[in-house]
Design a protein around this motif. Structure first.
Motif, PDB file in Angstrom:
ATOM      1  N   ARG A 109       0.829  -1.200   0.000  1.00  0.00           N
ATOM      2  CA  ARG A 109       0.000   0.000   0.000  1.00  0.00           C
ATOM      3  C   ARG A 109       0.870   1.260   0.000  1.00  0.00           C
ATOM      4  O   ARG A 109       0.444   2.307  -0.509  1.00  0.00           O
ATOM      5  N   GLU A 112       1.704   1.904  -3.628  1.00  0.00           N
ATOM      6  CA  GLU A 112       0.485   2.297  -4.337  1.00  0.00           C
ATOM      7  C   GLU A 112       0.123   3.750  -4.031  1.00  0.00           C
ATOM      8  O   GLU A 112      -0.246   4.519  -4.932  1.00  0.00           O
ATOM      9  N   THR A 116       0.028   7.105  -6.503  1.00  0.00           N
ATOM     10  CA  THR A 116      -1.166   7.942  -6.630  1.00  0.00           C
ATOM     11  C   THR A 116      -0.834   9.421  -6.518  1.00  0.00           C
ATOM     12  O   THR A 116      -1.397  10.254  -7.241  1.00  0.00           O
TER      13      THR A 116
END
Length: 296
Positions: A109, A112, A116
């Motif tokens: 995460r 990720e 973003t």
């Protein structure tokens, strides 16, 4: 669905009443701008929502619970209060991995979230070398870690360049309008807020001054309808017969007392062609200054 609820919130620091009986809500799928002069009580409200300040009275709830009562807070609330709370010796990736470990989330995460917010290229760099804008993006990445549906953002545009601000605008719209998140954003960049938010809450000296949709706030109930036509005298007479109050200036008519639909109906009945029909609006900065005049 109400995601954030502030009810009769009051907080004093010694003799200073920072927040005074403030109430408002933020619904899922909307962006609410929380505005006020410096010292108005915005940050105190946000810190109370996040359990960092204990109110004297009232309540501050996220998804119906105080923040301290949330079972998995990072998966329910993403928060950015300041972009300085980083260990300077850690890399951006390691900072986020620490958050993942604390929240019981997979370390993937971290990457990720960095992707973003556009920080993949500097994921291995230590935070002490980051600009303020990069720190803001890293703080936003931390808010994204648990994929929450509520976001509480205090001055998230601080330090961002024009491209970063444009990215932030799209980012917040994506969270609210596409993912159904509730976004509460405090900002002093009123021109940017006006292009981003759906709802506005304005406070001054700790007290609620105005709240409502952005359209309601910047469109006065007696705002003029601006009309252009090749037959201004004929249209003005017809509008006045219909109950409108008409001001004329250089072929432009400003009509009060009738809405745009009524103006169009009058023009149609008189077979008069309109080249422009628009409702005049105040900009958010003008409204803000009028509402908070003398309150800073």
């Amino acid at each position: 669905m109400t995601a954030i609820e502030i009810r009769n919130l009051t907080k004093s620091f010694g003799p200073v009443r920072a927040v005074d009986d403030v109430s408002f809500t933020v619904a899922a799928g909307t962006i609410t701008g929380y505005l006020g002069p410096n010292g108005a009580g915005k940050t105190t409200t946000l810190r109370t929502l996040l359990g960092l300040v204990t109110p004297d009275s009232g309540r501050a709830l996220v998804n119906g619970q105080p923040y301290a009562g949330l079972a998995h807070p990072l998966s329910e609330v993403g928060a950015v209060l300041e972009a300085t709370n980083f260990h300077p010796g850690r890399s951006a990736r390691d900072h986020l991995r620490v958050l993942c470990t604390a929240a019981g989330l997979a370390h993937r995460r971290a990457d990720e979230a960095l992707d973003t917010v556009g920080l993949t290229d500097v994921a291995a760099k230590r935070v002490h070398g980051f600009s303020l804008g990069m720190r803001q993006r890293l703080a936003l990445a931390g808010a994204l870690i648990g994929k929450p549906k509520v976001y509480i953002l205090d001055e998230p545009a601080n330090g961002l360049d024009p491209a970063g601000i444009q990215w932030l605008r799209g980012f917040m719209r994506h969270l609210a309008h596409e993912q159904g998140a509730a976004v509460l954003v405090s900002s002093h960049v009123l021109a940017e807020v006006e292009q981003t938010v759906d709802q506005v809450v304005i406070i001054a000296r700790g007290r609620l001054v105005r709240q409502g949709s952005l359209d309601e706030l910047v469109t006065n109930g007696d705002a003029a309808i601006r009309v252009r036509t090749g037959k201004p005298a004929e249209l003005a007479a017809a509008l006045e017969r219909a109950g409108g109050r008409v001001e004329r200036a250089d072929g432009l008519l400003r009509v009060r007392g009738l809405d745009a639909e009524a103006v169009g109906q009058v023009a149609l009945s008189e077979r008069i062609v309109l080249t422009e029909v628009a409702q005049e609006r105040s900009d958010l900065q003008q409204v803000f200054l009028e509402l908070t005049e003398g309150e800073s």
